[in-house]
Design an enzyme around this catalytic site. Structure first.
Site, PDB file in Angstrom:
ATOM      1  N   MET B   1      41.433  16.958   8.937  1.00 41.94           N
ATOM      2  CA  MET B   1      39.982  16.796   8.876  1.00 41.94           C
ATOM      3  C   MET B   1      39.451  17.490   7.622  1.00 41.94           C
ATOM      4  O   MET B   1      39.829  18.614   7.332  1.00 41.94           O
ATOM      5  CB  MET B   1      39.331  17.419  10.128  1.00 41.94           C
ATOM      6  CG  MET B   1      37.812  17.304  10.152  1.00 41.94           C
ATOM      7  SD  MET B   1      37.078  18.093  11.607  1.00 41.94           S
ATOM      8  CE  MET B   1      37.027  16.733  12.753  1.00 41.94           C
ATOM      9  N   HIS B   2      38.586  16.796   6.900  1.00 41.02           N
ATOM     10  CA  HIS B   2      37.986  17.400   5.715  1.00 41.02           C
ATOM     11  C   HIS B   2      37.054  18.555   6.130  1.00 41.02           C
ATOM     12  O   HIS B   2      36.418  18.495   7.179  1.00 41.02           O
ATOM     13  CB  HIS B   2      37.138  16.372   4.962  1.00 41.02           C
ATOM     14  CG  HIS B   2      37.948  15.293   4.324  1.00 41.02           C
ATOM     15  ND1 HIS B   2      38.929  15.551   3.401  1.00 41.02           N
ATOM     16  CD2 HIS B   2      37.922  13.957   4.461  1.00 41.02           C
ATOM     17  CE1 HIS B   2      39.455  14.404   3.001  1.00 41.02           C
ATOM     18  NE2 HIS B   2      38.874  13.421   3.646  1.00 41.02           N
ATOM     19  N   ALA B   3      36.973  19.545   5.242  1.00 40.43           N
ATOM     20  CA  ALA B   3      36.085  20.683   5.506  1.00 40.43           C
ATOM     21  C   ALA B   3      34.640  20.214   5.693  1.00 40.43           C
ATOM     22  O   ALA B   3      33.899  20.752   6.518  1.00 40.43           O
ATOM     23  CB  ALA B   3      36.170  21.692   4.366  1.00 40.43           C
ATOM     24  N   ALA B   6      34.313  18.950   9.157  1.00 42.07           N
ATOM     25  CA  ALA B   6      34.347  20.088  10.090  1.00 42.07           C
ATOM     26  C   ALA B   6      32.999  20.802  10.085  1.00 42.07           C
ATOM     27  O   ALA B   6      32.508  21.245  11.133  1.00 42.07           O
ATOM     28  CB  ALA B   6      35.465  21.054   9.701  1.00 42.07           C
TER      29      ALA B   6
END
Lengths: 142, 78
Positions: B1-3, B6
């Protein structure tokens, strides 16, 4: 609301700010000062003072610096106490991103203390994760 | 998951009073749904199944909103 001012050596502060803004989609009251090594101490001190006054809406300013004992931290620590600020030295990206969340809901002192712990808690050794995953038979991160 | 994703997830989670726990199936619900580093540490990837649990006065709205967000993500998680 607590405002955040990132101050670091070279262009690090601006790069950190850009990265935080990318992650948060532009949320957060945060500014950066890049301290070039050619800048005179008095000039740097004035830059910091001016920025603190610019961004403080009354909630105070959390100054987040890269390195305790380095010029950015030392300059901030020499500022007069007539401004409401706290200095957190040795920051990382997890703490900066978390700061965006905390600044909406926490006062300056509480936020600074929480972020000090958060920065330390979120440094990981990848091999610890892998070992844990092997023990569980899960393959964390895959 | 990309920051960035998130952050969106936890930022949405923070709007609710309920306690929110998240797990990547079949792991336990061990991540705080309001903490970006907790979510990133789950190691969520394309095809992962998430379990989201909320406990509190706005629990249903919290879970519905978070599920809607997750289901709206593209294949690249963005």
């Amino acid at each position: 609301m607590v405002s955040v001012l990132i101050i670091a050596h070279g262009n690090l502060a601006r790069e950190l700010l850009d990265t935080v803004m990318f992650i948060t989609g532009g949320e957060g009251v945060m500014e950066a000062i890049a301290l070039d090594h050619n800048v005179e101490v008095e000039q740097a001190r004035n830059m910091v003072k001016e920025e603190i006054r610019n961004i403080d809406d009354g909630g105070g300013v959390l100054i987040m610096t890269d390195l305790y004992g380095g010029a950015p931290s030392n300059i901030c620590m020499s500022l007069q106490d007539d401004m409401k600020f706290e200095i957190l030295a040795g920051i990382n990206l997890p703490a900066l991103v978390k700061a965006v969340s905390l600044q909406k809901t926490h006062d300056l002192e509480t936020m600074a203390k929480k972020l000090k712990d958060y920065a330390k808690e979120n440094v990981y050794l990848a091999s610890d994760f892998l070992k844990e995953s092997d023990e569980k038979g899960e393959g964390k991160g895959k | 998951m990309h920051a960035r994703v998130a952050y969106k997830f936890t930022s949405l989670g923070e709007r609710f009073i309920s306690n929110i726990k998240v797990g990547r199936s079949p792991q336990k619900l061990e991540a705080n749904g309001k903490d970006i580093m907790d979510i990133l540490a789950l190691g969520i990837g394309n095809g992962s199944t998430l379990v989201i649990e909320a406990v509190g006065e706005d629990e249903k709205e919290a879970v519905d909103s978070l599920v809607e967000l997750v289901n709206s993500l593209g294949d690249d998680g963005d």
